[in-house]
Design a protein around this motif. Structure first.
Motif, mmCIF file in Angstrom:
data_model
loop_
_atom_site.group_PDB
_atom_site.id
_atom_site.type_symbol
_atom_site.label_atom_id
_atom_site.label_comp_id
_atom_site.label_asym_id
_atom_site.label_seq_id
_atom_site.Cartn_x
_atom_site.Cartn_y
_atom_site.Cartn_z
ATOM 1 N N ASN A 64 -10.388 9.304 -7.665
ATOM 2 C CA ASN A 64 -9.522 9.276 -6.479
ATOM 3 C C ASN A 64 -8.315 10.202 -6.568
ATOM 4 O O ASN A 64 -7.506 10.266 -5.664
ATOM 5 C CB ASN A 64 -9.045 7.830 -6.223
ATOM 6 N N TYR A 85 0.839 -1.203 0.000
ATOM 7 C CA TYR A 85 0.000 0.000 0.000
ATOM 8 C C TYR A 85 0.875 1.254 0.000
ATOM 9 O O TYR A 85 1.058 1.905 1.025
ATOM 10 C CB TYR A 85 -0.937 0.001 1.210
ATOM 11 N N GLU A 112 -9.634 -6.807 -7.518
ATOM 12 C CA GLU A 112 -8.433 -7.526 -7.096
ATOM 13 C C GLU A 112 -8.734 -9.007 -6.920
ATOM 14 O O GLU A 112 -7.961 -9.864 -7.337
ATOM 15 C CB GLU A 112 -7.956 -6.946 -5.770
ATOM 16 N N THR A 130 -7.782 2.662 2.903
ATOM 17 C CA THR A 130 -6.693 2.103 3.720
ATOM 18 C C THR A 130 -5.381 2.154 2.940
ATOM 19 O O THR A 130 -4.325 2.461 3.502
ATOM 20 C CB THR A 130 -7.039 0.648 4.121
ATOM 21 N N HIS A 131 -5.474 1.900 1.637
ATOM 22 C CA HIS A 131 -4.273 1.959 0.800
ATOM 23 C C HIS A 131 -3.623 3.345 0.911
ATOM 24 O O HIS A 131 -2.415 3.460 1.123
ATOM 25 C CB HIS A 131 -4.666 1.639 -0.649
ATOM 26 N N VAL A 172 -12.724 -1.750 -5.857
ATOM 27 C CA VAL A 172 -11.427 -2.241 -6.329
ATOM 28 C C VAL A 172 -11.082 -3.582 -5.681
ATOM 29 O O VAL A 172 -10.400 -4.413 -6.265
ATOM 30 C CB VAL A 172 -10.335 -1.196 -6.033
ATOM 31 N N ARG A 173 -11.587 -3.783 -4.473
ATOM 32 C CA ARG A 173 -11.295 -5.059 -3.808
ATOM 33 C C ARG A 173 -11.848 -6.213 -4.644
ATOM 34 O O ARG A 173 -11.206 -7.245 -4.797
ATOM 35 C CB ARG A 173 -11.901 -5.052 -2.406
ATOM 36 N N ILE A 196 -6.373 -0.514 -13.311
ATOM 37 C CA ILE A 196 -6.112 -1.219 -12.041
ATOM 38 C C ILE A 196 -5.980 -2.720 -12.305
ATOM 39 O O ILE A 196 -5.043 -3.367 -11.828
ATOM 40 C CB ILE A 196 -7.236 -0.932 -11.009
ATOM 41 N N ASN A 223 1.940 2.402 -5.926
ATOM 42 C CA ASN A 223 1.064 1.310 -6.372
ATOM 43 C C ASN A 223 -0.399 1.726 -6.451
ATOM 44 O O ASN A 223 -1.273 0.875 -6.563
ATOM 45 C CB ASN A 223 1.157 0.120 -5.399
ATOM 46 N N PHE A 224 -0.642 2.999 -6.330
ATOM 47 C CA PHE A 224 -2.033 3.467 -6.320
ATOM 48 C C PHE A 224 -2.366 4.061 -7.682
ATOM 49 O O PHE A 224 -1.752 5.041 -8.114
ATOM 50 C CB PHE A 224 -2.209 4.510 -5.212
ATOM 51 N N ILE A 225 -3.306 3.452 -8.377
ATOM 52 C CA ILE A 225 -3.665 3.919 -9.720
ATOM 53 C C ILE A 225 -4.665 5.065 -9.619
ATOM 54 O O ILE A 225 -5.692 4.945 -8.946
ATOM 55 C CB ILE A 225 -4.300 2.771 -10.549
ATOM 56 N N VAL A 235 -16.733 0.916 0.608
ATOM 57 C CA VAL A 235 -15.814 -0.187 0.914
ATOM 58 C C VAL A 235 -14.945 -0.526 -0.299
ATOM 59 O O VAL A 235 -15.430 -0.540 -1.429
ATOM 60 C CB VAL A 235 -16.645 -1.441 1.293
ATOM 61 N N GLY A 236 -13.683 -0.792 -0.036
ATOM 62 C CA GLY A 236 -12.796 -1.305 -1.082
ATOM 63 C C GLY A 236 -12.412 -0.294 -2.139
ATOM 64 O O GLY A 236 -12.072 -0.649 -3.260
ATOM 65 N N LEU A 237 -12.435 0.993 -1.783
ATOM 66 C CA LEU A 237 -12.098 2.001 -2.787
ATOM 67 C C LEU A 237 -10.701 2.591 -2.597
ATOM 68 O O LEU A 237 -10.330 3.541 -3.280
ATOM 69 C CB LEU A 237 -13.152 3.116 -2.782
ATOM 70 N N GLY A 238 -9.951 2.052 -1.648
ATOM 71 C CA GLY A 238 -8.554 2.486 -1.532
ATOM 72 C C GLY A 238 -8.252 3.425 -0.385
ATOM 73 O O GLY A 238 -7.178 4.024 -0.351
ATOM 74 N N LYS A 280 -2.626 -4.771 -11.511
ATOM 75 C CA LYS A 280 -2.610 -5.835 -10.488
ATOM 76 C C LYS A 280 -2.162 -7.152 -11.120
ATOM 77 O O LYS A 280 -1.466 -7.940 -10.484
ATOM 78 C CB LYS A 280 -3.994 -6.015 -9.852
HETATM 79 P P1 ADP Z 1 -10.974 0.614 1.690
HETATM 80 O O1 ADP Z 1 -10.060 0.880 2.833
HETATM 81 O O2 ADP Z 1 -11.479 1.861 1.026
HETATM 82 O O3 ADP Z 1 -12.093 -0.336 2.026
HETATM 83 P P2 ADP Z 1 -8.636 -0.648 0.574
HETATM 84 O O4 ADP Z 1 -7.662 0.472 0.698
HETATM 85 O O5 ADP Z 1 -8.539 -1.750 1.561
HETATM 86 O O6 ADP Z 1 -10.124 -0.090 0.543
HETATM 87 O O7 ADP Z 1 -8.556 -1.203 -0.923
HETATM 88 C C1 ADP Z 1 -8.993 -2.501 -1.265
HETATM 89 C C2 ADP Z 1 -7.988 -3.116 -2.196
HETATM 90 O O8 ADP Z 1 -8.015 -2.444 -3.437
HETATM 91 C C3 ADP Z 1 -6.568 -2.998 -1.681
HETATM 92 O O9 ADP Z 1 -5.872 -4.174 -1.950
HETATM 93 C C4 ADP Z 1 -5.982 -1.836 -2.461
HETATM 94 O O10 ADP Z 1 -4.601 -1.991 -2.696
HETATM 95 C C5 ADP Z 1 -6.739 -1.917 -3.753
HETATM 96 N N1 ADP Z 1 -6.943 -0.584 -4.355
HETATM 97 C C6 ADP Z 1 -7.942 0.290 -4.103
HETATM 98 N N2 ADP Z 1 -7.836 1.375 -4.870
HETATM 99 C C7 ADP Z 1 -6.737 1.195 -5.621
HETATM 100 C C8 ADP Z 1 -6.083 1.984 -6.628
HETATM 101 N N3 ADP Z 1 -6.567 3.154 -7.001
HETATM 102 N N4 ADP Z 1 -4.960 1.478 -7.189
HETATM 103 C C9 ADP Z 1 -4.487 0.275 -6.830
HETATM 104 N N5 ADP Z 1 -5.048 -0.509 -5.895
HETATM 105 C C10 ADP Z 1 -6.160 -0.059 -5.291
#
Ligand code: ADP
Ligand code: MG
Length: 448
Positions: free
Chosen positions: A128, A117, A318, A160-161, A314-315, A286, A121-123, A155-158, A290
């Motif tokens: 975003n 993270y 993935e 935490t990343h 995005v989750r 993405i 590695n963030f697209i 949820v899963g939109l990055g 990945k």
């Molecule tokens: P959230 O915290 O918003 O629920 P996360 O940060 O856990 O989401 O992201 C879920 C997964 O998607 C992670 O593995 C993260 O690396 C990946 N991800 C989300 N947005 C991106 C992005 N823009 N580029 C690359 N990977 C992303």
């Protein structure tokens, strides 16, 4: 999925994990897990403690979804049971510093950040870009730009990343600053531990005086927990007063959180940014990124096909990449649309049909931009009409499950006009905050 297939899937998952983590990590985290029950569509796992469960879900959720049955909401269909104390194995687990005892505190090496993270590695895409650039701004000048920074989105939109990316960047570039990353759950656990051991004063002192950058993930879990809220608010305020940087993530904006008005006010006092669902092009980028990271190549056409069908988060994308790559490797097959249909069909079915229509988008755009629907459909080229028309095309491409040519027909234009409009809006959006706001309100109207 039948029980024996689930057992196979678990074994395959473990095989896959072995290729992704060190032997020590595997021994610590995965070896103690036992499969206790296999049912159709569910697996019951016995874990030695809640940390193993959390570790598994926070670090391997997408892989679990890829290999094991998933629930309708996209979460892995796993039930965890904690092993009874007498049976408990004693794995040499290195815990998150927040969950562990004193000796780790303040030790920078122990900050538990996902190595993947990182900003690199963030697209980026229109949904975003703003959040990423603000996060980079905060990471490069902590405490001096936006404080606190509050990032919210589904949820899963990055989120935490990005939060971990800030942590990595600060660890690399601000070696003197003391950083604390914690999930809200871990913060609560820590608080409970200190309350039990009557050492709460130490924790308060640390949060108030010994942290320069506090990164808090998923603050929504503080709702309905008034005592913890109070403690959090005091620490947060004391840290902010000292000029310490605070970054918070949440699944909703501050005003929608059930927290005290004072805390909400403090959170709104800095900068609040929203992360949305990535558009089609970003989802394709993405997916390809990945896959590339895993040593696979997804042809552009196939990536488009997947991205058109998986558009929630995005989750899930993935998870799709993991599942597809695992199958391609195990079966020795090229990644084609046929393999996608075979391996990802279930995931496609989980995605509800898109209900938004071009007409609804036109109406909503017309209302927000104060123009007439008939003008949006017409061919007047003045700016007041051309811009909202392009916005409608952009949103239609993102939200309506139709080919470009079909969308062209709806707007009485060619597919290349739609493409041109989308490009133009993407460019404008990155520089024009008013436009972003207007588009957000069109989306809100449509969602409501
Ligand atoms: P959230 O915290 O918003 O629920 P996360 O940060 O856990 O989401 O992201 C879920 C997964 O998607 C992670 O593995 C993260 O690396 C990946 N991800 C989300 N947005 C991106 C992005 N823009 N580029 C690359 N990977 C992303
Ligand atoms: Mg998160």
């Amino acid at each position: 999925m039948l029980a024996c297939e689930t057992q196979d899937a678990w074994t395959q998952f473990l095989e896959y994990v072995k290729t992704k983590c060190s032997m020590t990590a595997f021994g610590n985290w995965f070896s103690p897990i036992k499969v206790v029950e296999l049912k159709d569509g569910e697996i019951v796992l016995e874990v030695p403690n809640v940390f193993v469960q959390e570790y598994l879900l926070s670090n391997y959720k997408s892989e679990l979804c890829a290999f094991l049955p998933v629930q309708a909401n996209g979460e892995p269909a796993i039930r965890f049971v904690i092993a009874a104390p007498q049976q408990r194995a004693t794995p040499a687990i290195k815990m998150n510093p927040v969950e562990s005892s004193e000796d780790h505190r303040g030790n920078r090496q122990e900050i538990h950040l996902n190595p993947q993270y990182r900003f690199e590695n963030f697209i980026e895409g229109p949904s975003n870009q703003f959040a990423k650039s603000v996060a980079m701004g905060v990471a490069s000048r902590p405490g001096k730009t936006y404080n606190p920074l509050f990032i919210h989105g589904g949820v899963g939109l990055g989120k935490t990343h990005l939060l971990h990316s800030i942590g990595h960047y600060c660890l690399d570039h601000h070696k003197k600053l003391r950083i604390q990353y914690t999930t809200t759950e871990a913060f609560i656990n820590e608080l409970v531990g200190h309350l039990r051991e009557k050492s709460i004063k130490e924790m308060k002192t640390r949060y108030r005086n010994e942290i320069d950058i506090l990164l808090v993930d998923d603050i929504q879990f503080l709702q309905d927990r008034p005592n913890f809220q109070e403690e959090f608010a005091c620490m947060f305020e004391a840290l902010s007063l000292r000029g310490g940087q605070v970054v918070i993530t949440s699944d909703k904006p501050p005003s929608h959180l059930k927290l005290s008005e004072r805390t909400i006010g403090k959170m709104e006092g800095g900068l609040v940014v929203h992360m949305g669902v990535p558009d089609l092009e970003t989802r394709v980028a993405i997916l390809q990124y990945k896959a590339e990271q895993r040593g696979f190549d997804i042809p552009h056409k196939v990536a488009f096909y997947i991205a058109e069908h998986i558009h929630h988060n995005v989750r899930q994308l993935e998870g799709a990449v993991n599942r597809l790559c695992a199958h391609s490797k195990l079966l020795g097959l090229q990644i084609t649309e046929e393999l996608v249909n075979k391996t990802l069909r279930e995931m496609f079915q989980l995605i509800p049909c898109e209900k938004v229509t071009v007409e609804q988008i036109l109406k909503s755009v017309a209302a927000v931009f104060q123009v007439r629907v008939s003008d949006l459909k017409g061919s007047m080229r003045n700016k007041e009409i051309a811009l909202p028309r392009q916005v409608a095309m952009y949103l239609a491409k993102e939200m309506v499950n139709e080919s470009l040519s079909m969308l062209g027909v709806s707007f009485c234009k060619t597919h290349s006009t739609i493409l041109h409009a989308c490009k133009n809006i993407e460019e404008k959006m990155s520089a024009d905050e008013d436009l972003r706001r207007q588009m957000a309100s069109v989306r809100r109207n449509l969602a409501g």
